[in-house]
Design a protein around this motif. Sequence first.
Motif, PDB file in Angstrom:
ATOM      1  N   GLU A   9      -0.055  -1.158  -0.069  1.00  0.00           N
ATOM      2  CA  GLU A   9       0.586   0.277   0.136  1.00  0.00           C
ATOM      3  C   GLU A   9       0.709   1.202  -0.170  1.00  0.00           C
ATOM      4  N   THR A  10       2.134   1.063   0.572  1.00  0.00           N
ATOM      5  CA  THR A  10       3.025   2.112   0.631  1.00  0.00           C
ATOM      6  C   THR A  10       4.052   2.617  -0.801  1.00  0.00           C
ATOM      7  N   LEU A  28       2.951   3.942  -3.105  1.00  0.00           N
ATOM      8  CA  LEU A  28       2.757   5.623  -3.413  1.00  0.00           C
ATOM      9  C   LEU A  28       3.207   6.563  -2.504  1.00  0.00           C
ATOM     10  N   LEU A  29       3.821   6.154  -1.640  1.00  0.00           N
ATOM     11  CA  LEU A  29       4.310   7.160  -0.400  1.00  0.00           C
ATOM     12  C   LEU A  29       5.850   7.425  -1.343  1.00  0.00           C
ATOM     13  N   LYS A  81       6.748   6.161  -4.082  1.00  0.00           N
ATOM     14  CA  LYS A  81       7.081   7.158  -5.289  1.00  0.00           C
ATOM     15  C   LYS A  81       6.923   8.851  -5.416  1.00  0.00           C
TER      16      LYS A  81
END
Lengths: 348, 503, 346
Positions: free
Chosen positions: A301-302, A304-305, A307
Amino acid sequence: MSRLLRHRLFWPFVILAGLLLLNLVFTDHFFTIEIKEGHLYGSLIDIARFGAPLILVSIGMTLVIATGGIDLSVGSVVAIAGALACLRISLLDDQSSTGGVLAAMALALGLSLVLGAWNGLLVAGAGIQPIIATLILMVAGRGLAQLITDGQIITINSAPYKVVGGGYWLTLPFGIIVVALVLAISAFLTRRLALGLLIESVGGNAEASRLAGIGAKGVLIMVYAFCGLCAGIAGLMISSNVSSADGNNAGLWIELDAILAVVIGGTSLSGGRFSLGGTVLGALIIQTLTTTIYSIGVPPETTLLFKALVVTIVCLLQSPAFREKVFHRRRRPVTAPPVAEKKVKVSL
Amino acid sequence: METPTPILRMSGIEKQFPGVKALDGVDFRLMPGEVHALMGENGAGKSTLIKVLTGVYDIDGGTIELDGRRVDFASPLAAQHAGISTVYQEVNLCPNLSVAENIFIGREPRRFGRLQWRVMRDRAVEMLSQLDIHIDVTAQLATYSLAVQQMVAIARAVDIDAKVLILDEPTSSLDAGEVGRLFAVMRRLKEQGIAILFVSHFLDQIYEISDRVTVLRNGGLVGEYRTAELPQVELVGKMIGRELADLERLESRPTVRHTTPLIEAENLGRAGAIEPFQLTIHQGEVVGLAGLLGSGRTEIARLLFGADHASTGSLKVDGAQASLRTPRAAIRQKLAFCSENRRAEGLIPDLTVRDNIILALQAARGWTRPIPRRRQDELVQRYVAALNIRPGDPDQLVRNLSGGNQQKVLLARWLILEPRLLILDEPTRGIDVGAKAEIQRLVVELSDGGTAVLFISAELDEVLRLSHKVAVLRDRRVVSQLDNDEELTTDTLTETIASGARS
Amino acid sequence: MTSRTVPTGWPGIPRKYVPVLVTAGLFVAMFVAGGIRYQGFATGQIVLNVFIDNAFLLVVAVGMTFVILAGGIDLSVGSVVALSTMITASLLNDGWNAYAVILLVLVIGGVLGLGMGAIIHYFEIQPFIVTLAGMFLARGLCYTIGTDSIPITNPTFTTFAQSAVPLGPDLWITPSVLIGAVVVLVAAYVLHYTRLGRTVYATGGSEQSALLMGLPVARTKIAVYTISGFCSALGGVLLSFYMLSGYGLHAVGMELDAIAAVVIGGTLLTGGTGYLFGTVLGVLVLGLIQTIISFEGTLSSWWTRIFIGVLLFVFIVLQRLIGTRRTGWPRLRSRRVPVPAAGADD
């Protein structure tokens, strides 16, 4: 050394190398590539294979951005191409007939080309700002894709189609071969032939290019159409990989990843000079990042963080203003070139 | 005139850019109530000095004193607050805002933080009428001509209780009447005790309006003089630091030639830009276009080159009907056009000298037929040498070149096409005197070699020196076509422009 | 001196108002067409329902209008909305006071915007890229809080969500609409009657000129992103009222809706030209499309997107036509010239 440091691909390269090395710490044999059943296997191969659609879209995006434009609609085109191909294949009596699959793919790619050319027409013919012109297809395209699939996820069972995304040829994953081919063609068109010069010239100064006798409209339409085609191929790959078409989610946000890849690769969003090699590097960084996150056991889930983090770091490192402020501690950035005391005619 | 205390004194100003010393120990002073001209070739350091003074750049050495106090401006805003206002050539206002807002933005009349639009409008009308301008102040600035915009910029600058007003090439886009009006305003401001720093490339204007002149050369100070006591020739000599032999060598007048017509324009015109005109250009002929800015000079050039579409008339090339609807079509007929606006319509600043030079040739060949690298090198080297482009490195980005060298790169781009007609729109504007002479000599050489040239310039003596024939324009109309014979002088030309017919 | 009259589209109407009027006309036409075609459509409550269902979008679009007027773009708004719902829901579940949560969320939104604005301005990175990173960051933060939808059971929130404000016989709105209306009014005042507002327009018109005129461009640019971040957070709070849940997948693609509303409302994406009232109309038009499609019944939801795309196309072409006719004066031909930082082009 300082020349190397100032090379525009230096920082992207360091980041990619850093990411790969990080993997080595967490994954044994990360750099190992082996041949199983006549196919190449290994983490590096996987990165290239899964990154193939993004690299494709990014290549098209690079040329568009070099003309001073941007194409927000590639994600929608990805979805439309996949949807159309899967729809045609699902309607075949024999889903494994090579001819039928090829015809479906040709139709999908043809439509992608047309959609790209539509963007080009809006930009070159009607003179609409690229970000707005392609916003239209970005918004409407998802609707079109769902229209094609009738809001369903079309699942197919077609061996020939499966090859596009998951197959092998000459021990290499088919996707990598396609990427290499598209890259070679783009490099040939832009660097061996003079398309690159014309693109950079149009991106650098459109009016001056027109007065120098460049048919900017033709160049622009061609570049946008090419970008659409690249997105179409990527769409086929993505849908082939999962043997289904999802009008809503296929290629979602790929335009943003592609733009990132281009920017990380050192091509300026304001147009002008571009680097295809840099773009491939940028796309690989994004893909490696995703892989790394899985391999070092951080919750996916992370992604995106991370990125966001990488984007910020790379962009900051490439920003001249940031380098001035942080590394040189100068009071104000002075980018004035030497002798030329020129005035800018600000457009009114 | 007794020497009063200067309102502004800059001493020993140093400014270093990467690779070049832009200002080297420059002294400069401004008296209240004077118009002080700042002169120098391009690259002399005028703009840098102004930017240092207005807080755009910080200085590496030296001191600035305003009203006897040492100052160090961190931003243009700080300079403005201290009473130094600047009006730039390119009019740095916001075209999307109304005239009234452009005058007041940042200092709008407010009550409890709320803007008072009505007060703002009334005051704007009043201020502009003091400058003898009567316009609708609620209209967007972009709907007005450049001259009006300039006046709005001055109104804004003056309203900031300016002690020092800097006018950086304000006249380069104005016609004679507008310049006259600007000078009237400047005289009025001068009487109010404002010190005006004035930059212009037009010597006549300098002599008309300025009391004192400071000359810079190569980032250094040459000297400060009373304008009235400094003959023009001497001033130019101080600016370029060498004799005028280069310019004088061209003094001999070209002889009229009669060869076959290359271009014949019949009733060619474009609504709102230029009224239908007749113009014949012979092979190897230099045709000058004389007229004020906005008289339709550039519009003729753009029509002949296909940059704009003609709304009436026809064009013959080599006696045959030709439709030049795009620059591409014109280039195919071997016409070439150097725009007056190098930056917006000429160069691709991010590309190299090499790419900029081969661009038109490559465009003509199409992208499928690249020019072989060896031939590129050969062409580029030949023209870099022939035109004396410096620095001579073909892989240098063209944005790093000086104005004169950029102009030469643009010329080289067209020369490698071996054009039959070369249209030069203000090729010598804003470049130094040396490059100017080189370009003028090139025109003569081209003409001797059979290339026709359409030469547009605001400087009448330059037009006279080079042209076989001069077409005079006034108010978007060709009013007269004169052979360049013994009778034609700058005076007769000026008279023709002014009266609209040859007297 | 040459004086030019302001060109108008129709006699008496300044050209600058034409896009807004066209949008208003479109809204009226859609409403009338809907009223003729469907039973029970042409009521005041239908319009109010559009407001009720889109109050959060309205607030977000107001923030977007500031950013676009200043010549920027903010792609992060949808993610910030989602993040706000997520933070709200999870903190409420932890037993926080509802008002403290709202305050905290608004501050977080503002700070996110502030950060992005600062990076955009001080490090001169394109807004597109910076807000894209912001979009990833906010979405990523959502998933670190939780991957599932979190229901909101806080009594303050549920009461707020279920209350209605009567406006007359058979007419009502939600408190969210009131909040949205206040935001619109305040924003319109700021844009038209304060220095900040006018500097936003000036910056969007020509950043370089604004700098040389001594306007506080840095502060303004950072301010618009802060405003946008704040509006997104507020939009997130309103969405929490509306959905009564926090979810990382809320408001996916809302940035597109907000941009579309702003463009349909007649604001130029290049900055400097447009009105907040247009944005309100833009949101109404988008909402009415959804209403019509739901009334039509047989039309699938994806037609909404196609219609919005078509509308965007029509309005962009319209703006283009107005734009080209305005530039008849040859010396003022507008060109796409990237505005360099002050001094960078000397």
